[in-house]
Design a protein around this motif. Sequence first.
Motif, mmCIF file in Angstrom:
data_model
loop_
_atom_site.group_PDB
_atom_site.id
_atom_site.type_symbol
_atom_site.label_atom_id
_atom_site.label_comp_id
_atom_site.label_asym_id
_atom_site.label_seq_id
_atom_site.Cartn_x
_atom_site.Cartn_y
_atom_site.Cartn_z
ATOM 1 N N GLY A 557 -20.929 -9.814 -1.684
ATOM 2 C CA GLY A 557 -19.942 -10.803 -2.110
ATOM 3 C C GLY A 557 -19.763 -10.850 -3.613
ATOM 4 N N SER A 558 -20.874 -10.807 -4.363
ATOM 5 C CA SER A 558 -20.786 -10.838 -5.827
ATOM 6 C C SER A 558 -20.079 -9.609 -6.361
ATOM 7 C CB SER A 558 -22.196 -10.932 -6.423
ATOM 8 O OG SER A 558 -22.854 -12.103 -5.977
ATOM 9 N N GLY A 559 -20.309 -8.459 -5.719
ATOM 10 C CA GLY A 559 -19.630 -7.237 -6.148
ATOM 11 C C GLY A 559 -18.129 -7.320 -5.973
ATOM 12 N N LEU A 560 -17.683 -7.885 -4.838
ATOM 13 C CA LEU A 560 -16.240 -8.027 -4.591
ATOM 14 C C LEU A 560 -15.603 -8.995 -5.591
ATOM 15 C CD1 LEU A 560 -16.190 -8.197 -0.683
ATOM 16 C CD2 LEU A 560 -15.364 -6.331 -2.116
ATOM 17 N N VAL A 561 -16.267 -10.115 -5.834
ATOM 18 C CA VAL A 561 -15.741 -11.084 -6.810
ATOM 19 C C VAL A 561 -15.690 -10.467 -8.199
ATOM 20 C CG1 VAL A 561 -16.179 -13.296 -7.941
ATOM 21 C CG2 VAL A 561 -16.505 -13.079 -5.473
ATOM 22 N N ALA A 562 -16.700 -9.678 -8.568
ATOM 23 C CA ALA A 562 -16.736 -9.032 -9.883
ATOM 24 C C ALA A 562 -15.604 -8.028 -10.036
ATOM 25 C CB ALA A 562 -18.084 -8.337 -10.080
ATOM 26 N N ILE A 563 -15.315 -7.275 -8.971
ATOM 27 C CA ILE A 563 -14.208 -6.306 -9.016
ATOM 28 C C ILE A 563 -12.889 -7.017 -9.272
ATOM 29 C CG2 ILE A 563 -12.863 -4.668 -7.629
ATOM 30 C CD1 ILE A 563 -15.492 -3.846 -6.277
#
Length: 577
Positions: A557-563
């Motif tokens: 989830g954090s990776g998607l939000v960061a992208i």
Amino acid sequence: MASSTSISKKLTIFCNISFLFLLLCLCLTTTNYLHPNNHNSNLPNLQSTILHNSVVDDGCTNLHEHPDFKTKCLYVKTQIGCRPNGYLNYLQIFYCNFGRFPIIAHFAILLWLVVLFYLLGNTAANYFCSSLESLSKILKLSPTIAGVTLLSLGNGAPDVFSSIVSFTRSGDGDVGLNSVLGGAFFVSSIVVGVIGILISPQQISVDESSFKRDVIFLLFSLSSLLVIIVIGRINLWGSIAFVTIYFVYVGLVSATHIYKTRKLEEEPDQLLVLGDTITSITTPLLTRVDDEEKAAVSVLDDEKKMVDGQERNHYWSFNYLGRLVLYLLELPLSLPRRLTIPVVSEENWSKPFAVISVTLAPISLAALFNTQSEKVGSTSKSVTYMTAAFIGLVFGNLAYLTTKKCDPPSNNKSLFPWLVGGFLMSVAWTYITAEELVCLLESYGNILGISPSVLGLTILAWGNSLGDLIANVAMAVNGGSDGAQIAITGCYAGPMFNTLVGIGFSLVLSAWSEYPSSFVIPIDHSLYETLAFLMGGLLWALVILPNKNMKLDRYMGSGLVAIYLCFLSLKLTRLLL
């Protein structure tokens, strides 16, 4: 449930009050700033210069070269490229009506933007989706087919119609492409990311085959769109083939559903477990609703016991007056739709409204047709209105003679025409609202001096995706493993529908208008950037989730939000520079 209803009620009242406030401000500020009494020695020369240059359509690009609101007002009145594609001339309202008060003008535009988003979502939820749901029952569609077709159409109606409006009215489809892709990016990254972060402690897993199927199909759809954009043109058959990808997806989903159903029928134990799971999900919801109703009745009983005699009369009179005030506050935005959209649900049935709506519906469609057809002459318009009025009178008399005062039509034969009429009119209202919303964003882009496509990629995409964020996150957090599965599926099936049907159908209409030639897609290099980040987010989820045993966690989830935040930061940096 009571909380969400209360919030919806407050939002409805806020938007209606905002609408009345904006209408009052528009009436108070309707002043001709270029009146001869406004003495300005330079104005006549400037006026002749602007009138001379208005023959050339520069797309309203020279707006900010003029020094003050008076010359800008004259410019937007005379320049061909500043004329609106919608129903309101926002540039003229901004510079001519609110020219002396720019802060109020910006506030009014943002407030009207909220009202339009409310209208778009409320029409889809209260009219469009209810008609689709009833039609699916009459047509006896399976829940799976209805979910990937009618439900997706109901949820994606704002994006679909925004895309169609952008292509058919402005001609280039820039705002439509960016809004659909921006919405797909927001839902598949922010919504999925928030779901992963919030339910990470629960260690919930999703079905691997369904997840991979949805993500791979969405990646294939975006890759096909990328090829179309790179080529820069598409013919009628190519656009039809693009839309067909979605029907292939529907067929695959249906085949998978049939296969799993037959497999469960062959294994009664698993079918029993499935039935217990469904019961365990629905029973608490039904019990909660029942408990809330009992609690509400208990509160009313207590209130009745607390008051008697004159106090009771005073209490109920005050309560009635409050309800009357709330009802009147909801009328400005609800009454026009109620008078033109046939409604046959039991809780909202009213024979007078039903008769009036079927009478006025054909006339409303005629008005919409005449506004969309620029080449229609005055004689043809009169014939269209007269024909529509005649049809409306016939429908109105039939409705009056064949319906009951207290109960809506019940059998399928009499109910089907009503639902079709409600569906068509809700489509018309959704189209009109989406058209005005796109027009507002294009005009506001000119006012701010930025590309309208950027507003479509951000403001329009966020507004249309807000419902997905609230609904899918709530379903994932409160619905357990089944709720998380439904929410994640919706986060990929919805954007796929908007991309293939929203953009695809827009391309079909545009290519049809150019047939046998191809429709030329305007060059917008920012679309490559959007597609690259969007496909990057999908690949991140496709790689990370299987490696985590399909468990939604903070890392994914954090990776998607960061992208998404990296993409947004890049866009904002370019705007500021």
